[in-house]
Design a protein around this motif. Structure first.
Motif, PDB file in Angstrom:
ATOM      1  N   SER A 123       0.859  -1.174   0.000  1.00  8.96           N
ATOM      2  CA  SER A 123       0.000   0.000   0.000  1.00  8.96           C
ATOM      3  C   SER A 123       0.900   1.230   0.000  1.00  8.96           C
ATOM      4  N   TYR A 124       0.277   2.417   0.095  1.00 10.40           N
ATOM      5  CA  TYR A 124       1.087   3.641   0.126  1.00 10.40           C
ATOM      6  C   TYR A 124       2.052   3.628   1.308  1.00 10.40           C
ATOM      7  N   GLN A 125       1.631   3.059   2.424  1.00  9.01           N
ATOM      8  CA  GLN A 125       2.515   2.996   3.585  1.00  9.01           C
ATOM      9  C   GLN A 125       3.764   2.168   3.284  1.00  9.01           C
ATOM     10  N   SER A 126       3.631   1.177   2.421  1.00 10.39           N
ATOM     11  CA  SER A 126       4.792   0.384   2.025  1.00 10.39           C
ATOM     12  C   SER A 126       5.848   1.262   1.369  1.00 10.39           C
ATOM     13  N   SER A 128       6.352   4.504   1.982  1.00 11.37           N
ATOM     14  CA  SER A 128       7.011   5.269   3.047  1.00 11.37           C
ATOM     15  C   SER A 128       8.049   4.414   3.767  1.00 11.37           C
ATOM     16  N   TRP A 129       7.709   3.152   4.000  1.00 10.52           N
ATOM     17  CA  TRP A 129       8.680   2.226   4.595  1.00 10.52           C
ATOM     18  C   TRP A 129       9.893   2.064   3.677  1.00 10.52           C
ATOM     19  N   PHE A 268       9.975   8.679   6.746  1.00 11.47           N
ATOM     20  CA  PHE A 268       8.674   8.005   6.835  1.00 11.47           C
ATOM     21  C   PHE A 268       7.576   9.020   7.155  1.00 11.47           C
ATOM     22  N   GLY A 269       7.857   9.919   8.098  1.00 12.06           N
ATOM     23  CA  GLY A 269       6.860  10.914   8.487  1.00 12.06           C
ATOM     24  C   GLY A 269       6.567  11.908   7.373  1.00 12.06           C
ATOM     25  N   GLY A 271       6.791  11.334   4.195  1.00 14.71           N
ATOM     26  CA  GLY A 271       5.988  10.634   3.199  1.00 14.71           C
ATOM     27  C   GLY A 271       4.551  10.460   3.642  1.00 14.71           C
ATOM     28  N   ALA A 272       4.367  10.177   4.929  1.00 12.16           N
ATOM     29  CA  ALA A 272       3.015   9.960   5.452  1.00 12.16           C
ATOM     30  C   ALA A 272       2.206  11.241   5.522  1.00 12.16           C
ATOM     31  N   CYS A 273       2.887  12.391   5.707  1.00 12.73           N
ATOM     32  CA  CYS A 273       2.178  13.654   5.944  1.00 12.73           C
ATOM     33  C   CYS A 273       2.214  14.627   4.769  1.00 12.73           C
TER      34      CYS A 273
END
Length: 358
Positions: A123-126, A128-129, A268-269, A271-273
């Protein structure tokens, strides 16, 4: 009869006198061990080349490795000269493999029923990881060079932290080539999946529904005005540089040996924000190198080049103005402007003198 304890060229003067022999001159010592002398001469030449590139004359390696006889080999000498640029190249290379690789896996496996959950591999979170891990590992790879991995961060370090300006061009080139080559490896690895996703020979960019150009570089949302594109990259780059200076400031809490891990959380942050609107390019090497590679294989191009430099410079300025108490242009009269003016007047005087005006 041969002397059972012949003098050694490494003995001290007192040891030579104890054996009844004065210590020879450096020229004579060289003749005792011509191989060592030849290596020392080559190392001296290498140090001069490194100084010309703005690098420290002593490469960041163990002293015993530096004087080892294998350093006389051609490639060993090249490696000694360019160790830090090589480190920047490989650090960006590793960062791109993980970052672009995560985007490729998430995008190209969309809707894949064979994945756990039956809806693709990630997913998108992947993503960011992937970028966070890529940056963390890239820093470990490039630690000896300072692990800048980003031309905008290198620029701000020259501006505020006395990194030699002569080092900037070669670091910039190394970082760009690392991004170019890393994205090339990702493309070769996923070319069959790209053909399956888009169709053989098709290479499209957003807003096409089957676009795969976003694997390699960032593309803003179609609804976004240019001013918003710039501001999105500017604010994310400002946060990036501000926090990096905080993490590296030992007079603050600082991150110490945990710096790579803390930068993982930072990326990571971000990318998430701040990843939705423009894809958080943040980094000319991470975007321009892969973009040039993607252009070479048939994609389009549009480069977010200015905002990361402006944002990082502003982030560094903010940190030094409000928090940093160490040596910085900001902590000089008129926040460094007097220094600029003095250098300008000095250069004008030199030019006038050379032309006979003074």
């Amino acid at each position: 009869m041969a002397d059972p304890n012949p003098p050694s060229s490494t003995q001290t003067a007192a040891e030579w006198r104890a054996q009844g022999t004065p210590k020879p001159s450096s020229h004579e010592t060289s003749s005792l061990n011509p191989r060592t002398s030849n290596l020392e001469n080559k190392l001296a030449k290498l140090e001069a080349v490194r100084a010309g590139l703005g690098l420290h004359t002593n490469p960041p390696i163990d002293e015993e490795h530096k004087v080892h006889e294998h350093q006389a080999l051609l490639w060993s000498r090249i490696r000694l000269i360019l160790r830090e640029p090589f480190a920047e190249f490989m650090g960006v290379f590793i960062m791109i493999l993980f970052g672009n690789g995560s985007v490729a896996q998430v995008l190209l496996s969309t809707g894949n029923a064979s994945a756990p959950g039956g809806d693709g591999w990630g997913s998108y979170q992947s993503i960011s990881w992937g970028w966070g891990i890529g940056v963390m590992l890239g820093i470990y790879v490039a630690g000896d060079s300072g692990a800048f991995l980003n031309p905008a961060i290198t620029f701000s370090s020259c501006l505020y932290r006395k990194l030699p300006w002569r080092r900037f061009p070669i670091y910039l080139l190394a970082q760009f080539l690392g991004g170019f080559c890393g994205s090339g490896v990702v493309y070769i690895n996923y070319v069959a999946a790209i053909n399956n996703f888009e169709g053989d020979g098709k290479r499209t960019v957003p807003p096409s529904k089957t676009a795969t150009a976003g694997i390699f570089c960032t593309y803003p949302q179609a609804f976004l005005p240019r001013a918003n594109m710039f501001f999105s990259e500017f604010i994310a780059s400002t946060i990036l540089m501000f926090v990096i200076f905080a993490l590296k400031d030992d007079s603050n809490i600082g991150a110490g040996n945990l710096l790579p891990l803390m930068l993982f959380f930072l990326i990571f942050g971000l990318g998430a924000c701040f990843g939705f609107e423009t894809g958080y390019a943040l980094n000319l090497a991470r975007d321009f190198g892969p973009r040039l590679m993607s252009y070479a294989v048939g994609y389009g191009h549009e480069i977010p080049m200015v905002a990361p430099f402006c944002g990082c410079a502003f982030g560094g300025f903010l940190y030094d103005v409000f928090l940093y108490t160490g040596e910085s242009p900001v902590n000089t009269p008129w926040m460094g402007l007097k220094r600029v003016d003095r250098n300008y007047l000095s250069s004008r005087t030199v030019m006038a003198s050379s032309s006979g005006e003074v």
